[in-house]
Scaffold this motif. Sequence first.
Motif, PDB file in Angstrom:
ATOM      1  N   UNK A  89       0.844  -1.311   0.042  1.00  0.00           N
ATOM      2  CA  UNK A  89       0.019  -0.002  -0.024  1.00  0.00           C
ATOM      3  C   UNK A  89       0.909   1.388  -0.094  1.00  0.00           C
ATOM      4  N   UNK A  90       2.005   1.022   0.471  1.00  0.00           N
ATOM      5  CA  UNK A  90       2.890   2.192   0.480  1.00  0.00           C
ATOM      6  C   UNK A  90       4.456   1.505   0.075  1.00  0.00           C
ATOM      7  N   UNK A  91       5.130   2.248  -0.667  1.00  0.00           N
ATOM      8  CA  UNK A  91       6.473   1.814  -1.304  1.00  0.00           C
ATOM      9  C   UNK A  91       7.502   2.677  -0.895  1.00  0.00           C
ATOM     10  N   UNK A  92       8.542   2.068  -0.174  1.00  0.00           N
ATOM     11  CA  UNK A  92       9.852   3.104   0.014  1.00  0.00           C
ATOM     12  C   UNK A  92      10.914   2.680  -0.924  1.00  0.00           C
ATOM     13  N   UNK A 110       5.082   7.033   9.611  1.00  0.00           N
ATOM     14  CA  UNK A 110       4.220   7.823  10.579  1.00  0.00           C
ATOM     15  C   UNK A 110       3.528   8.829   9.573  1.00  0.00           C
ATOM     16  N   UNK A 111       4.427   9.845   8.742  1.00  0.00           N
ATOM     17  CA  UNK A 111       3.867  10.815   8.124  1.00  0.00           C
ATOM     18  C   UNK A 111       2.822  10.153   7.212  1.00  0.00           C
ATOM     19  N   UNK A 112       2.971   9.036   6.441  1.00  0.00           N
ATOM     20  CA  UNK A 112       2.140   8.390   5.525  1.00  0.00           C
ATOM     21  C   UNK A 112       0.852   8.044   6.382  1.00  0.00           C
ATOM     22  N   UNK A 119       6.333  10.887   0.858  1.00  0.00           N
ATOM     23  CA  UNK A 119       7.281  11.402   1.968  1.00  0.00           C
ATOM     24  C   UNK A 119       8.715  11.179   1.539  1.00  0.00           C
ATOM     25  N   UNK A 120       9.498  12.467   1.492  1.00  0.00           N
ATOM     26  CA  UNK A 120      10.856  12.194   1.035  1.00  0.00           C
ATOM     27  C   UNK A 120      11.831  12.444   2.049  1.00  0.00           C
ATOM     28  N   UNK A 121      12.856  11.726   1.953  1.00  0.00           N
ATOM     29  CA  UNK A 121      13.781  11.950   2.786  1.00  0.00           C
ATOM     30  C   UNK A 121      14.547  13.269   2.418  1.00  0.00           C
ATOM     31  N   UNK A 122      15.172  13.986   3.204  1.00  0.00           N
ATOM     32  CA  UNK A 122      15.743  15.403   2.896  1.00  0.00           C
ATOM     33  C   UNK A 122      17.161  15.453   3.582  1.00  0.00           C
ATOM     34  N   UNK A 160      12.682   7.601  -0.376  1.00  0.00           N
ATOM     35  CA  UNK A 160      11.344   8.115  -0.038  1.00  0.00           C
ATOM     36  C   UNK A 160      10.076   7.296   0.052  1.00  0.00           C
ATOM     37  N   UNK A 161       9.052   7.365   0.556  1.00  0.00           N
ATOM     38  CA  UNK A 161       8.073   6.619   0.649  1.00  0.00           C
ATOM     39  C   UNK A 161       6.980   7.183  -0.344  1.00  0.00           C
ATOM     40  N   UNK A 162       6.247   6.200  -0.958  1.00  0.00           N
ATOM     41  CA  UNK A 162       5.298   6.649  -1.754  1.00  0.00           C
ATOM     42  C   UNK A 162       3.993   6.090  -1.778  1.00  0.00           C
TER      43      UNK A 162
END
Length: 336
Positions: A89-92, A110-112, A119-122, A160-162
């Motif tokens: 359901x979410x892909x990192x 958590x953000x998702x 949610x992208x790593x910065x 990131x997570x999508x």
Amino acid sequence: MPSPELSVVIPVFNEVANIGPLLARLTPVLHRLTPDWEVVFVDDGSADDTLLRLRAARAADDRIGVVTFSRNFGKEIAIAAGLDHARGDAVVIMDADLQHPPEVIADFVARWREGFVMVYGQRTDRIGETPLKRTAARAFYRLFERFGETGLPRGAGDFRLIDRRGVEALRALGERARFSKGLYAWIGFRSIGVPFTVEQRLHGNTKFSYRKLFSFAFDGITSFTTVPLRVWTYIGTVISVFSILAAAYYLFRTLLFGTDLPGFPSQIVSVMFFSGVQLMSLGVIGEYVGRIFAEVKSRPLYVVAERLGGPAAVPLPPGPRRAPAPLANALVPADG
Ligand code: UDP
Ligand code: MG
């Protein structure tokens, strides 16, 4: 088979020494988040024992899946293949060299769960990179910001997570020269950054030479702007206008002071004028080539985030050129 909640896609190219340590750090994090996870390794044509190591990992835990390429196709393509095969359901997406700390995935999830699709790593800084690479990267992002059709968030990379909706939108992008960072931004959706510190690569060296990075940057610029094709119209126009000014200047000078070198003004003026005209026509051709390019990329016209009163999830229609969902479908009232 029911689809897992969380998939982790990891492109690998000659990373045999990193896979063990990576899984040792990654799986406890995943266990804590959900019992329902999978890891999809995409072996991008490794020449070392990476595949052997992955087979062993799969034998030990069948939540680990492996897709192998027939040769090295590059990280961007490996990511695309990973997104095609991941079922979560979410892909990192993360690198195999532990530069992307697996613990950050907990923050992503958590953000998702709060409702963010992307949610992208910065990266907080670019440690371990040579000043040359850093300067080149900065120049590239400045150029992209100025001319690209989408902005790129600062310090965001592939880590990131999508959400599934974003994954399907990415999969619907038909283009072949894939500049993922641009594509992530292009699809839009509610996005947020999570800062993280890039760690040192655990084993081995970076797989990206300056030559590869340059061609990567070139892909990025050329697939998100047609400015290089079109600037010639403006340059040509400027040169032509200058040729007319030069003609006027030479005319008045000859009338007032006579000529010191007969033939020179007419030569220089006609060379300038015709090179200007030629550049302008190149620019005009560029305008059309740019439009052809936009058409052949066959990106979807839009990405739907949500439909109120319609079916919640409309499966993507099949085929390389995906038509929008039929209108009748979109108008189904909420009560059926
Ligand atoms: N990678 C890949 N195919 C390639 C080059 C790299 O799948 O042609 C993978 C590599 O195994 C790693 C990730 O992409 O998991 C990032 O590569 P690398 O660490 O070399 O890049 P850098 O961190 O230097 O940008
Ligand atoms: Mg790396």
